[in-house]
Design a protein around this motif. Structure first.
Motif, PDB file in Angstrom:
ATOM      1  N   CYS A  30       0.851  -1.191   0.000  1.00  0.00           N
ATOM      2  CA  CYS A  30       0.000   0.000   0.000  1.00  0.00           C
ATOM      3  C   CYS A  30       0.887   1.243   0.000  1.00  0.00           C
ATOM      4  O   CYS A  30       1.775   1.372   0.848  1.00  0.00           O
ATOM      5  CB  CYS A  30      -0.909  -0.002   1.230  1.00  0.00           C
ATOM      6  N   PRO A  31       0.684   2.176  -0.911  1.00  0.00           N
ATOM      7  CA  PRO A  31       1.494   3.393  -0.923  1.00  0.00           C
ATOM      8  C   PRO A  31       1.323   4.178   0.375  1.00  0.00           C
ATOM      9  O   PRO A  31       0.287   4.086   1.047  1.00  0.00           O
ATOM     10  CB  PRO A  31       0.942   4.180  -2.115  1.00  0.00           C
ATOM     11  N   PRO A  32       2.325   4.981   0.738  1.00  0.00           N
ATOM     12  CA  PRO A  32       2.220   5.800   1.954  1.00  0.00           C
ATOM     13  C   PRO A  32       1.353   7.035   1.732  1.00  0.00           C
ATOM     14  O   PRO A  32       1.107   7.444   0.598  1.00  0.00           O
ATOM     15  CB  PRO A  32       3.674   6.201   2.221  1.00  0.00           C
ATOM     16  N   GLY A  33       0.893   7.580   2.843  1.00  0.00           N
ATOM     17  CA  GLY A  33       0.191   8.861   2.803  1.00  0.00           C
ATOM     18  C   GLY A  33      -1.283   8.793   2.491  1.00  0.00           C
ATOM     19  O   GLY A  33      -1.912   9.828   2.245  1.00  0.00           O
ATOM     20  N   THR A  81      -1.448   5.831   5.940  1.00  0.00           N
ATOM     21  CA  THR A  81      -0.603   4.662   5.739  1.00  0.00           C
ATOM     22  C   THR A  81       0.862   5.087   5.683  1.00  0.00           C
ATOM     23  O   THR A  81       1.189   6.186   5.232  1.00  0.00           O
ATOM     24  CB  THR A  81      -0.976   3.941   4.439  1.00  0.00           C
ATOM     25  N   THR A  82       1.742   4.195   6.123  1.00  0.00           N
ATOM     26  CA  THR A  82       3.166   4.505   6.166  1.00  0.00           C
ATOM     27  C   THR A  82       3.956   3.852   5.041  1.00  0.00           C
ATOM     28  O   THR A  82       5.150   4.108   4.895  1.00  0.00           O
ATOM     29  CB  THR A  82       3.774   4.045   7.502  1.00  0.00           C
ATOM     30  N   GLY A  83       3.302   2.990   4.251  1.00  0.00           N
ATOM     31  CA  GLY A  83       3.997   2.249   3.215  1.00  0.00           C
ATOM     32  C   GLY A  83       4.536   0.923   3.697  1.00  0.00           C
ATOM     33  O   GLY A  83       5.109   0.157   2.918  1.00  0.00           O
ATOM     34  N   GLY A 143      -9.815  -5.668   0.901  1.00  0.00           N
ATOM     35  CA  GLY A 143     -10.473  -4.974  -0.196  1.00  0.00           C
ATOM     36  C   GLY A 143     -10.790  -3.531   0.131  1.00  0.00           C
ATOM     37  O   GLY A 143     -10.761  -2.661  -0.754  1.00  0.00           O
ATOM     38  N   ALA A 144     -11.111  -3.252   1.391  1.00  0.00           N
ATOM     39  CA  ALA A 144     -11.376  -1.868   1.798  1.00  0.00           C
ATOM     40  C   ALA A 144     -10.121  -1.015   1.643  1.00  0.00           C
ATOM     41  O   ALA A 144     -10.188   0.158   1.248  1.00  0.00           O
ATOM     42  CB  ALA A 144     -11.874  -1.840   3.240  1.00  0.00           C
ATOM     43  N   VAL A 145      -8.963  -1.589   1.953  1.00  0.00           N
ATOM     44  CA  VAL A 145      -7.699  -0.871   1.745  1.00  0.00           C
ATOM     45  C   VAL A 145      -7.463  -0.674   0.249  1.00  0.00           C
ATOM     46  O   VAL A 145      -7.028   0.399  -0.188  1.00  0.00           O
ATOM     47  CB  VAL A 145      -6.526  -1.638   2.384  1.00  0.00           C
ATOM     48  N   ALA A 146      -7.773  -1.702  -0.547  1.00  0.00           N
ATOM     49  CA  ALA A 146      -7.588  -1.603  -1.996  1.00  0.00           C
ATOM     50  C   ALA A 146      -8.433  -0.484  -2.593  1.00  0.00           C
ATOM     51  O   ALA A 146      -7.997   0.214  -3.516  1.00  0.00           O
ATOM     52  CB  ALA A 146      -7.939  -2.942  -2.653  1.00  0.00           C
ATOM     53  N   ARG A 147      -9.648  -0.302  -2.085  1.00  0.00           N
ATOM     54  CA  ARG A 147     -10.491   0.799  -2.566  1.00  0.00           C
ATOM     55  C   ARG A 147      -9.805   2.146  -2.353  1.00  0.00           C
ATOM     56  O   ARG A 147      -9.852   3.032  -3.214  1.00  0.00           O
ATOM     57  CB  ARG A 147     -11.837   0.786  -1.842  1.00  0.00           C
ATOM     58  N   LYS A 148      -9.180   2.302  -1.192  1.00  0.00           N
ATOM     59  CA  LYS A 148      -8.475   3.550  -0.901  1.00  0.00           C
ATOM     60  C   LYS A 148      -7.296   3.744  -1.861  1.00  0.00           C
ATOM     61  O   LYS A 148      -7.018   4.863  -2.301  1.00  0.00           O
ATOM     62  CB  LYS A 148      -7.987   3.541   0.543  1.00  0.00           C
ATOM     63  N   VAL A 149      -6.616   2.651  -2.191  1.00  0.00           N
ATOM     64  CA  VAL A 149      -5.493   2.718  -3.125  1.00  0.00           C
ATOM     65  C   VAL A 149      -5.985   3.120  -4.515  1.00  0.00           C
ATOM     66  O   VAL A 149      -5.361   3.950  -5.197  1.00  0.00           O
ATOM     67  CB  VAL A 149      -4.748   1.371  -3.181  1.00  0.00           C
ATOM     68  N   LEU A 150      -7.101   2.556  -4.956  1.00  0.00           N
ATOM     69  CA  LEU A 150      -7.651   2.892  -6.265  1.00  0.00           C
ATOM     70  C   LEU A 150      -7.968   4.382  -6.372  1.00  0.00           C
ATOM     71  O   LEU A 150      -7.649   5.039  -7.379  1.00  0.00           O
ATOM     72  CB  LEU A 150      -8.914   2.077  -6.538  1.00  0.00           C
ATOM     73  N   THR A 151      -8.596   4.923  -5.332  1.00  0.00           N
ATOM     74  CA  THR A 151      -8.903   6.347  -5.327  1.00  0.00           C
ATOM     75  C   THR A 151      -7.628   7.177  -5.352  1.00  0.00           C
ATOM     76  O   THR A 151      -7.527   8.183  -6.060  1.00  0.00           O
ATOM     77  CB  THR A 151      -9.746   6.709  -4.093  1.00  0.00           C
ATOM     78  N   HIS A 152      -6.630   6.735  -4.590  1.00  0.00           N
ATOM     79  CA  HIS A 152      -5.352   7.442  -4.508  1.00  0.00           C
ATOM     80  C   HIS A 152      -4.625   7.446  -5.857  1.00  0.00           C
ATOM     81  O   HIS A 152      -4.062   8.468  -6.269  1.00  0.00           O
ATOM     82  CB  HIS A 152      -4.478   6.770  -3.446  1.00  0.00           C
ATOM     83  N   VAL A 153      -4.660   6.335  -6.566  1.00  0.00           N
ATOM     84  CA  VAL A 153      -3.888   6.191  -7.805  1.00  0.00           C
ATOM     85  C   VAL A 153      -4.680   6.652  -9.030  1.00  0.00           C
ATOM     86  O   VAL A 153      -4.131   7.317  -9.918  1.00  0.00           O
ATOM     87  CB  VAL A 153      -3.432   4.727  -7.991  1.00  0.00           C
ATOM     88  N   LEU A 154      -5.967   6.326  -9.090  1.00  0.00           N
ATOM     89  CA  LEU A 154      -6.768   6.594 -10.285  1.00  0.00           C
ATOM     90  C   LEU A 154      -7.696   7.781 -10.159  1.00  0.00           C
ATOM     91  O   LEU A 154      -8.219   8.263 -11.169  1.00  0.00           O
ATOM     92  CB  LEU A 154      -7.586   5.345 -10.653  1.00  0.00           C
TER      93      LEU A 154
END
Length: 372
Positions: A30-33, A81-83, A143-154
């Motif tokens: 998971c990316p940081p921040g 998140t800290t990475g 999956g809930a963490v993945a949703r946050k990553v999708l919003t962060h990246v896309l």
């Protein structure tokens, strides 16, 4: 036991058994921040947790998640998140292991009991142990963490949703499809007109001591073109693997899936024109938003079939661990249709695959992403 990890750049490992003290997962990559607290995860877990209607198992689990690592208070004071690996834990609080004493030495037909025993020489019969659908709570948390990553990246336009489209032999009327209805009924169906018929059917199944299967459809919108890679990193191949890994899933299809075999080449082809903004526009989506293993920018559509629950009250012929032929009746608390609570699990696995591919695409090709 190996192979408890899924994903590449965004990956997670689940741990725990149905009747152990707890279950959980480690999310890595998971990316940081990214802002993340327990409430972001709890929303999805609350949709999956058992005991919310007469149509699911009456096991009562709060499914409250605790974030044990991987987050810290950022410069603004918000937890981010800290990475580093994110450890998530969910306590098991309502196990009844004694309910399984009668089947400790016998194999449920249609269940993984016999294959686990053959492979490992030992199995946790309490609730199915590692083969229990209880494990999917950990997937939903990841999956809930993945949703946050999708919003962060896309960006914020990504939507990942799922619905039950068939219960036993009874399908929905797609002309009444309404996403707003999914969380307003106990079946997670997008057809509000199907609820009464589903309820009557499943009540009959429950009273007969039997079970039934289901079909789940998951859709991701706002996904740009370009995610996925030929030939061994295909987006649809990873989606198929993700969905087939869900407990009790026996078939997966992308887009029109099996029905595509009955189409002509003319009917199956998703024709293309240029839209008002000068960008390509597909005139149909038989492909389910994926061509050559790469996303097209259209909605990504995947559906899967869930078999009937193996734990039923109807006597079935089987054998025990000593090789004796016996009859088996499974008592206790079980989902008459495990497919109902698979809806949030489908969303989780779709989000996880997409988050992984978004990070993989960014690493190889960099932003900006393709046409959405």
């Amino acid at each position: 036991m190996s192979h408890n990890t899924f994903g590449h750049l965004f990956r997670f490992t689940t741990w725990g058994e149905s009747h152990g003290p707890a279950i959980g997962c480690i999310v890595d990559g998971c990316p940081p921040g990214i802002a993340l607290d327990a409430s972001d995860i709890q929303r999805d877990l609350d949709r999956r947790k058992p005991g919310q209607s007469r149509f699911t198992t009456q096991r009562r689990e709060a499914d409250e998640v605790a974030i044990l690592s991987g987050v810290f208070s950022g410069p603004s004071g918000q937890q981010v998140t800290t990475g580093t690996p994110i450890a998530l834990e969910i306590q098991n609080t309502d196990q009844r292991s004694k309910d399984y004493g009668a089947i400790a030495q016998s194999y449920r037909p249609g269940h993984a009991d016999i294959t686990y025993d053959v492979k490992y020489g030992v199995r946790d019969y309490r609730g199915g142990g590692r083969s229990s659908a209880r494990e999917t709570a950990s997937r939903v948390a990841a999956g809930a963490v993945a949703r946050k990553v999708l919003t962060h990246v896309l960006g914020g336009d990504v939507r990942v949703r799922a619905a039950l489209v068939q219960l036993g032999p009874h399908g929905i009327d797609r002309t009444r499809w309404d996403w707003a209805a999914v969380d307003a009924n106990p079946f997670f169906t997008a057809d509000p007109g199907s609820v009464e018929a589903f309820a009557a059917y499943l009540d009959g199944v429950r009273k007969a001591g039997s079970s039934c299967g289901a079909v789940i459809e998951a859709v991701a919108e706002g996904i740009p073109a370009g995610l996925g890679a030929p030939l061994y990193g295909k987006l649809d191949a990873d989606l198929a693997s993700a969905m087939m890994s869900i407990n009790a899933v026996k078939a997966v299809e992308i887009g029109d899936g099996m029905a595509a075999a009955a189409l002509s080449g003319e009917d199956n082809a998703d024709e293309i024109r240029i839209g008002p903004d000068g960008e390509p526009v597909f005139l149909s989506n038989h492909s389910g938003g994926i061509l050559g293993g790469i996303s097209t920018g259209q909605p990504i559509v995947v559906r899967f079939a869930v078999k009937p629950t193996s734990s039923i009250l109807t006597p079935r012929r089987t054998i025990d661990s000593a090789g004796a032929e016996v009859d088996i009746v499974t008592k206790g608390r079980h989902d008459p249709c495990v497919g109902i609570r698979a809806v949030p699990v489908a969303e989780a696995m779709l989000a996880i695959v997409l988050a992984d591919h978004a990070l993989r695409h960014r690493a190889q090709c960099g932003p900006p992403f393709g046409r959405a």
